[in-house]
Design an enzyme around this catalytic site. Structure first.
Site, PDB file in Angstrom:
ATOM      1  N   ASN A   1       0.821  -1.217   0.000  1.00  0.00           N
ATOM      2  CA  ASN A   1       0.000   0.000   0.000  1.00  0.00           C
ATOM      3  C   ASN A   1       0.851   1.263   0.000  1.00  0.00           C
ATOM      4  O   ASN A   1       1.926   1.301   0.578  1.00  0.00           O
ATOM      5  CB  ASN A   1      -0.939   0.028   1.212  1.00  0.00           C
ATOM      6  N   ILE A   2       0.327   2.297  -0.586  1.00  0.00           N
ATOM      7  CA  ILE A   2       1.084   3.544  -0.719  1.00  0.00           C
ATOM      8  C   ILE A   2       1.455   4.133   0.636  1.00  0.00           C
ATOM      9  O   ILE A   2       2.497   4.796   0.767  1.00  0.00           O
ATOM     10  CB  ILE A   2       0.288   4.570  -1.564  1.00  0.00           C
ATOM     11  N   LYS A   3       0.646   3.892   1.675  1.00  0.00           N
ATOM     12  CA  LYS A   3       0.956   4.449   2.997  1.00  0.00           C
ATOM     13  C   LYS A   3       2.233   3.862   3.567  1.00  0.00           C
ATOM     14  O   LYS A   3       2.912   4.488   4.372  1.00  0.00           O
ATOM     15  CB  LYS A   3      -0.205   4.238   3.953  1.00  0.00           C
ATOM     16  N   GLY A   4       2.569   2.613   3.176  1.00  0.00           N
ATOM     17  CA  GLY A   4       3.851   2.037   3.515  1.00  0.00           C
ATOM     18  C   GLY A   4       4.052   1.661   4.963  1.00  0.00           C
ATOM     19  O   GLY A   4       3.112   1.359   5.697  1.00  0.00           O
TER      20      GLY A   4
ATOM     21  N   GLU B   1       8.393   4.818   5.151  1.00  0.00           N
ATOM     22  CA  GLU B   1       8.629   4.607   3.729  1.00  0.00           C
ATOM     23  C   GLU B   1       7.310   4.354   3.009  1.00  0.00           C
ATOM     24  O   GLU B   1       6.433   3.668   3.533  1.00  0.00           O
ATOM     25  CB  GLU B   1       9.564   3.421   3.495  1.00  0.00           C
TER      26      GLU B   1
END
Length: 252
Positions: A125-128, A132
């Site tokens: 997921n973009i939230k990482g 990161e």
């Protein structure tokens, strides 16, 4: 680096360590005595109970501090060390674009009955995770997150349909070594269905040992604390070694 080392507490090489555990005994002097007896049997001598706290009526939590005689032999340590540099997202993107001239396709999910998606989501997921961004953040990567409880046949089918370059599977449930059996089933299914054209296979989870890659039939194993940047950098490393490049076109 020294070959033989001992734990450090107050002074170098004094062998002092701290450990914590819970015993199924009511809080009190007898509980502390039980904790000291256990610590002595573990090789801690002398040992001190520096903290004890009741957990309900029948359990006690302890922190014990003491000295051990054990010595660590650094030459006997067997681990998987990272053999590739950590790259920034921009470096990953530029390398993929230059080498593949298309987006690198990553398919991920939790296989079997495992419904714990925290690990795979942290990577994809973009939230990482750990400050990161996840792989969805990388513009030259196309990420397909299948979520939880994905059957092995469905994973193989979807990976072929997406022409995956890499497949990431996460396993948290470990009862009766379910994580090992599920991963071995997965790797065997990919080999049977796709042979040499199979995608890069990567497994991860808190109970995996990175040394288990060969036993599990996968290309890489990541343990707890792995960051998205480590995984992305490994993909680029594999690509640079043509490990991934030889597999491009998988599912065609």
């Amino acid at each position: 680096m020294k070959r033989h080392i001992r734990p450090y507490g107050d002074t170098t090489g004094d062998g002092m360590i701290q450990t914590s555990f819970t015993l199924p005994v009511p809080y009190g002097p007898r509980a502390d005595g039980a904790a000291l007896q256990l610590a002595n049997k573990m090789g801690m001598d002398p040992a001190m109970v520096v903290h004890s706290k009741p957990i309900g009526t029948d359990f006690t939590f302890f922190v014990v501090y003491g000295s051990v005689k054990h010595i660590v032999d650094m030459d006997e340590i067997r681990v998987v060390e990272r053999e590739y540099p950590l790259l920034s997202p921009s470096e990953v993107n530029s390398t993929v674009k230059k080498s593949l001239r298309r987006k690198l396709v990553v398919v991920g999910g939790c296989i079997g009955t495992d419904a714990h998606t925290v690990g795979i989501d942290a990577i994809l997921n973009i939230k990482g995770f750990a400050g990161e961004k996840g792989l969805e953040y990388y513009r030259e990567l196309r990420v397909v997150n299948l979520g939880a409880q994905v059957s092995v046949p469905d994973l193989v089918k979807r990976s072929r349909a997406e022409k995956a370059d890499a497949v990431l599977v996460s396993q948290v449930v470990t009862q009766r070594d379910a994580h090992i059996h599920n991963t071995q089933e997965m790797s065997a299914a990919f080999r049977e269905a796709m042979g040499e054209k199979r995608p890069l296979l990567i497994a991860g989870g808190p109970r995996f040992d990175p040394l288990m890659a060969g036993e599990l039939g996968v290309d890489r194993v990541f343990g707890r604390g792995t960051t998205p940047g480590e995984v992305a950098s490994f993909l680029v490393h594999a690509l640079g070694n043509k490990t991934l490049g030889q597999k491009t076109g998988a599912g065609v």
